[in-house]
Design a protein around this motif. Structure first.
Motif, mmCIF file in Angstrom:
data_model
loop_
_atom_site.group_PDB
_atom_site.id
_atom_site.type_symbol
_atom_site.label_atom_id
_atom_site.label_comp_id
_atom_site.label_asym_id
_atom_site.label_seq_id
_atom_site.Cartn_x
_atom_site.Cartn_y
_atom_site.Cartn_z
ATOM 1 N N ARG A 108 0.838 -1.201 0.000
ATOM 2 C CA ARG A 108 0.000 0.000 0.000
ATOM 3 C C ARG A 108 0.877 1.257 0.000
ATOM 4 O O ARG A 108 0.746 2.122 0.862
ATOM 5 C CB ARG A 108 -0.906 0.014 1.228
ATOM 6 N N PRO A 109 1.785 1.404 -0.974
ATOM 7 C CA PRO A 109 2.746 2.502 -0.922
ATOM 8 C C PRO A 109 2.143 3.833 -1.374
ATOM 9 O O PRO A 109 1.063 3.885 -1.971
ATOM 10 C CB PRO A 109 3.814 2.054 -1.915
ATOM 11 N N GLU A 110 2.888 4.894 -1.109
ATOM 12 C CA GLU A 110 2.540 6.202 -1.660
ATOM 13 C C GLU A 110 2.930 6.236 -3.134
ATOM 14 O O GLU A 110 3.961 5.691 -3.534
ATOM 15 C CB GLU A 110 3.266 7.306 -0.898
ATOM 16 N N PHE A 111 2.095 6.881 -3.940
ATOM 17 C CA PHE A 111 2.362 7.040 -5.366
ATOM 18 C C PHE A 111 2.785 8.478 -5.650
ATOM 19 O O PHE A 111 2.190 9.424 -5.112
ATOM 20 C CB PHE A 111 1.118 6.704 -6.186
ATOM 21 N N GLY A 112 3.811 8.631 -6.478
ATOM 22 C CA GLY A 112 4.263 9.969 -6.857
ATOM 23 C C GLY A 112 3.538 10.422 -8.112
ATOM 24 O O GLY A 112 2.382 10.841 -8.065
ATOM 25 N N SER A 113 4.205 10.319 -9.255
ATOM 26 C CA SER A 113 3.585 10.665 -10.525
ATOM 27 C C SER A 113 3.569 9.425 -11.409
ATOM 28 O O SER A 113 4.350 8.493 -11.201
ATOM 29 C CB SER A 113 4.353 11.796 -11.212
ATOM 30 N N PRO A 114 2.693 9.378 -12.421
ATOM 31 C CA PRO A 114 2.611 8.197 -13.282
ATOM 32 C C PRO A 114 3.959 7.815 -13.888
ATOM 33 O O PRO A 114 4.709 8.672 -14.366
ATOM 34 C CB PRO A 114 1.611 8.631 -14.364
ATOM 35 N N PHE A 115 4.264 6.543 -13.787
ATOM 36 C CA PHE A 115 5.473 5.922 -14.347
ATOM 37 C C PHE A 115 6.764 6.339 -13.630
ATOM 38 O O PHE A 115 7.849 6.000 -14.092
ATOM 39 C CB PHE A 115 5.598 6.211 -15.854
ATOM 40 N N GLU A 116 6.632 7.020 -12.502
ATOM 41 C CA GLU A 116 7.824 7.398 -11.741
ATOM 42 C C GLU A 116 8.544 6.142 -11.248
ATOM 43 O O GLU A 116 7.959 5.297 -10.573
ATOM 44 C CB GLU A 116 7.432 8.267 -10.546
ATOM 45 N N GLY A 117 9.815 6.003 -11.603
ATOM 46 C CA GLY A 117 10.608 4.869 -11.168
ATOM 47 C C GLY A 117 10.291 3.565 -11.855
ATOM 48 O O GLY A 117 10.785 2.505 -11.444
ATOM 49 N N VAL A 118 9.477 3.600 -12.901
ATOM 50 C CA VAL A 118 9.087 2.380 -13.606
ATOM 51 C C VAL A 118 10.064 2.128 -14.749
ATOM 52 O O VAL A 118 10.258 2.977 -15.617
ATOM 53 C CB VAL A 118 7.642 2.496 -14.147
ATOM 54 N N GLY A 119 10.693 0.968 -14.770
ATOM 55 C CA GLY A 119 11.638 0.619 -15.828
ATOM 56 C C GLY A 119 10.943 0.077 -17.059
ATOM 57 O O GLY A 119 9.704 0.065 -17.149
ATOM 58 N N GLU A 120 11.733 -0.410 -18.000
ATOM 59 C CA GLU A 120 11.174 -0.897 -19.263
ATOM 60 C C GLU A 120 10.236 -2.072 -19.048
ATOM 61 O O GLU A 120 9.202 -2.182 -19.719
ATOM 62 C CB GLU A 120 12.306 -1.291 -20.215
#
Length: 434
Positions: free
Chosen positions: A321-333
């Motif tokens: 149940r983490p905090e979300f920043g902005s869409p695709f933040e920290g998301v790799g390929e």
């Protein structure tokens, strides 16, 4: 079946608001003036891009900690904001054509619930169950006080709360811990709510047991399909599609009575990307979710392969149940690829709304290979799953079919009509018979 027609087309994107906006756990907790519930509005276009048509919210009502210890069902949790923030979220969702599902806890309340505080101080305790001389709790949690569902006042209160928020723009309710509440209670509540809101949808959280009987006796439209959730990840991990085939046989029987709420992840379980021993099989789980009957729900973050393990300890839910920043933040390929797969398969689902009540028939079942048809009337797809290290040849003649069009798949060629094909190692294909 009592569900409204709009449910045929819905694919939920589930958000746990307190975690999503960083309101819990947080020390100090955010004050109401931060209006954090509005941060979810910033993600609505992302939900649309994903292909979702509904937003399933976790608890948003006033509580002390994680939201399931409600202190006031009529007030938005101050850590999230206030009524105006909820109204803004509903309006923005409506503008995008998104339905809203609320999470209601009516089995128990938190220790700051005013009526409980009065009862604990020696006042009227008619709203609460007793066990011996003590107040009963939910599954031994001392801060979750069990309501007495035989109380007419509790029935009236629940009807009023549910109707209040449906009147404010919600489309339905997920009923938390519904398995712990007598069916007779829901049978007394739901018809009265439906009288005021005939297009509302009600799904009960039920872990195990006789799902059809619970639906029949309670009046739910649906229940959470934990049996299928477990069979999906377990069969993929163990290389045992016979377990999945048995679960889908049961699933078809459920569909004779109601349409289950299906999922491969939610706020209460280890994320599917962590649950599976082979990360390439996340797509297999998603293919199953989107091609079998049910009302599918995607837990926020799963669509970009977020990881997180649930642990049985205090704070053991925080990782999922983490905090979300902005869409695709920290998301790799890999996460972007999983997102694209979600887009494609959700799109397939929404272009074929008949899948909502589709039944499956096994065509080939081995430990590591599974081919099935999913069908409703004259509409059908053939789905082939391979979790083996070797490619899996598929000859349609084996299944009494002449030809089929490849509509989706891992490493699938451009759309073509085939009589024979090959499912790559650890791959999948979806074909439309021609």
């Amino acid at each position: 079946m009592t569900e409204p027609d709009w449910v045929d087309h819905v694919v939920w994107w589930q958000v746990y608001p307190l975690g999503f906006v960083g309101a819990y756990p947080a020390d100090p907790p955010p004050p109401p003036g931060e209006h954090r519930l509005r941060r979810i509005v910033d993600w609505l276009d992302y939900a649309i891009e994903l292909g979702a048509s509904g937003l399933a919210l976790g608890p948003v009502f006033a509580s002390r900690t994680h939201g399931y210890d409600t202190t006031d069902h009529y007030r938005i949790d101050p850590r999230l904001g206030e009524d105006g923030d909820f109204d803004h979220l509903v309006a923005e969702a409506r503008d995008r054509g998104l339905r809203i599902l609320l999470d209601g806890v009516f089995n128990h309340v938190g220790t700051d619930f005013p009526r409980y505080r009065d009862a604990a101080a020696g006042g009227d305790s008619a709203w609460f169950r007793r066990r011996g001389g003590d107040f009963a709790t939910f599954e031994g949690h001392g801060d979750l006080i069990a309501l007495d569902h035989r109380s007419a006042e509790v029935v009236d209160y629940t009807v009023d709360v549910m109707s209040h928020w449906l009147g404010r723009g919600a489309d339905g309710w997920r009923l938390d811990a519904a398995y712990a509440v007598p069916d007779s209670f829901w049978a007394g509540v739901l018809p009265r709510v439906r009288e005021r809101h005939p297009q509302a949808w009600f799904v009960g959280e039920v872990i195990h047991g006789d799902y059809p009987a619970r639906v029949r006796d309670s009046g739910f439209d649906s229940v959470t399909q934990y049996e299928l959730w477990k069979a999906i990840w377990s069969s993929l991990n163990d290389g045992n599609f016979h377990e999945l085939d048995w679960a889908l046989t049961r699933h078809d029987e459920f569909l004779d009575t109601f349409v289950p709420m299906t999922f491969v992840g939610n706020h209460d379980v280890t994320r599917i990307a962590s649950q599976l021993t082979d990360p390439t099989h996340v797509e297999h789980a998603l293919v199953l979710l989107m091609t079998v009957g049910g009302t599918p729900s995607v837990y926020a973050g799963d669509e970009v392969a977020y990881r997180g393990v649930k642990e049985e300890r205090f704070g053991g839910d925080d990782a999922v149940r983490p905090e979300f920043g902005s869409p695709f933040e920290g998301v790799g390929e890999h996460g972007h690829q999983v997102f694209r797969s979600h887009q494609h398969l959700i799109g397939l689902r929404r272009r074929n709304p008949w899948l909502h009540t589709a039944r499956t028939t096994p065509l080939r079942v081995t430990n590591r290979g599974y081919v099935y048809t999913t069908r409703h009337g004259d509409d059908a797809l053939v789905v082939a799953l391979n979790i083996d290290d070797d490619a899996m040849p598929v000859s349609l003649a084996e299944f009494g079919l002449a030809r089929a069009e490849v509509v989706a798949g891992s490493g699938a060629p451009p759309a073509q009509v085939v009589a024979d094909t090959v499912v790559p190692a650890h791959g999948w294909l979806i074909l439309a018979p021609r």
